[in-house]
Scaffold this active site. Structure first.
Site, short mmCIF file in Angstrom:
data_model
loop_
_atom_site.label_atom_id
_atom_site.label_comp_id
_atom_site.label_asym_id
_atom_site.label_seq_id
_atom_site.Cartn_x
_atom_site.Cartn_y
_atom_site.Cartn_z
N VAL A 183 -10.89 3.04 -3.73
CA VAL A 183 -10.55 2.48 -5.05
C VAL A 183 -11.57 1.39 -5.34
O VAL A 183 -11.64 0.38 -4.61
CB VAL A 183 -9.12 1.90 -5.07
CG1 VAL A 183 -8.82 1.29 -6.44
CG2 VAL A 183 -8.09 2.99 -4.74
N HIS A 239 -6.98 -5.68 2.25
CA HIS A 239 -5.85 -5.12 2.96
C HIS A 239 -5.29 -6.19 3.90
O HIS A 239 -6.06 -6.83 4.64
CB HIS A 239 -6.28 -3.94 3.84
CG HIS A 239 -6.82 -2.76 3.08
ND1 HIS A 239 -6.07 -1.64 2.83
CD2 HIS A 239 -8.04 -2.52 2.54
CE1 HIS A 239 -6.81 -0.75 2.17
NE2 HIS A 239 -8.01 -1.26 1.98
N GLN A 269 -14.13 2.82 1.32
CA GLN A 269 -13.54 2.36 0.05
C GLN A 269 -13.28 3.56 -0.85
O GLN A 269 -14.18 4.40 -1.07
CB GLN A 269 -14.47 1.36 -0.65
CG GLN A 269 -13.83 0.77 -1.91
CD GLN A 269 -14.66 -0.34 -2.55
OE1 GLN A 269 -15.77 -0.65 -2.10
NE2 GLN A 269 -14.12 -0.93 -3.60
N HIS A 305 -10.23 -5.24 -3.27
CA HIS A 305 -8.89 -5.55 -2.74
C HIS A 305 -9.01 -5.89 -1.27
O HIS A 305 -9.89 -5.39 -0.57
CB HIS A 305 -7.93 -4.38 -2.96
CG HIS A 305 -8.47 -3.07 -2.47
ND1 HIS A 305 -9.41 -2.35 -3.19
CD2 HIS A 305 -8.25 -2.37 -1.35
CE1 HIS A 305 -9.72 -1.26 -2.53
NE2 HIS A 305 -9.04 -1.24 -1.39
N ASP A 330 0.85 -1.19 0.00
CA ASP A 330 0.00 0.00 0.00
C ASP A 330 0.89 1.24 0.00
O ASP A 330 1.88 1.32 0.72
CB ASP A 330 -0.93 0.00 1.22
CG ASP A 330 -2.07 0.98 1.05
OD1 ASP A 330 -3.22 0.54 0.93
OD2 ASP A 330 -1.81 2.22 1.05
N ASN A 352 -12.89 -2.94 2.62
CA ASN A 352 -13.83 -1.83 2.71
C ASN A 352 -14.81 -1.97 1.55
O ASN A 352 -14.40 -1.98 0.39
CB ASN A 352 -13.09 -0.49 2.62
CG ASN A 352 -12.18 -0.27 3.83
OD1 ASN A 352 -12.52 -0.63 4.95
ND2 ASN A 352 -11.02 0.32 3.59
P1 AMP Z 1 -9.65 1.46 0.09
O1 AMP Z 1 -9.72 2.79 0.80
O2 AMP Z 1 -10.09 0.30 0.91
O3 AMP Z 1 -10.34 1.54 -1.25
O4 AMP Z 1 -8.11 1.20 -0.17
C1 AMP Z 1 -7.41 1.74 -1.24
C2 AMP Z 1 -5.99 1.70 -0.86
O5 AMP Z 1 -5.21 1.85 -2.03
C3 AMP Z 1 -5.55 2.80 0.12
O6 AMP Z 1 -5.06 2.20 1.32
C4 AMP Z 1 -4.48 3.55 -0.65
O7 AMP Z 1 -3.42 3.98 0.18
C5 AMP Z 1 -4.03 2.51 -1.67
N1 AMP Z 1 -3.45 3.05 -2.87
C6 AMP Z 1 -3.90 4.07 -3.64
N2 AMP Z 1 -3.11 4.25 -4.70
C7 AMP Z 1 -2.13 3.33 -4.63
C8 AMP Z 1 -0.99 3.01 -5.44
N3 AMP Z 1 -0.71 3.69 -6.56
N4 AMP Z 1 -0.19 2.00 -5.04
C9 AMP Z 1 -0.45 1.31 -3.90
N5 AMP Z 1 -1.52 1.57 -3.10
C10 AMP Z 1 -2.34 2.56 -3.45
#
Ligand code: AMP
Length: 117
Positions: A97, A103, A95, A101, A32, A88
């Site tokens: 992204v 974590h 959430q 995924h 992450d 999430n």
């Molecule tokens: P969520 O908030 O559950 O959708 O998690 C998305 C996660 O993606 C967050 O913890 C971000 O820090 C992580 N994230 C966003 N962009 C990147 C990236 N380019 N490389 C690695 N992790 C990322």
């Protein structure tokens, strides 16, 4: 069409840089970018399912595979007996992204009494 790719599909396709810790035909694992624990990994299916609730019964083997990979990568990352998996689902749950995924959080002290932090 390229504009419609999710952030994680762009990483999977090599359009964006990331250190890939594991890759197989179904998923990949990256660190992450904004870690919330000393070990904070993301297990991401190659199939861009937006949210967990968007998975169908046909995805059940994939979902099981993601869980297995999460446990295996936690072991390989030295998380020992104590690590946490978080999904999430939806903006209201944090959430950001919209490409499913998991974590994997580890190598930290957890508050056993709370799932929220
Ligand atoms: P969520 O908030 O559950 O959708 O998690 C998305 C996660 O993606 C967050 O913890 C971000 O820090 C992580 N994230 C966003 N962009 C990147 C990236 N380019 N490389 C690695 N992790 C990322």
């Amino acid at each position: 069409m390229a504009d419609e790719k999710t952030l994680f599909s762009r990483i999977a396709d090599g359009d964006l840089p990331a250190e890939i810790l594991h890759r197989d035909e179904h998923c990949f694992v990256i660190k992450d970018i904004s870690p919330q624990a000393p070990t904070h990994l993301l297990v991401i299916p190659i199939k861009p399912i937006p949210r967990l609730v968007d998975a169908t019964l046909a995805d059940r083997a994939l979902l099981g595979h993601l869980l297995w990979v999460a446990g295996d990568i936690a072991k390989r990352a030295g998380c020992g007996e104590a690590f946490r998996l978080v999904i999430n689902n939806g903006a209201g749950a944090g959430q950001t992204v919209f490409h499913l995924h998991l974590h994997v959080l580890g190598n930290t002290q957890f508050n056993e009494a709370s799932l929220l932090g």
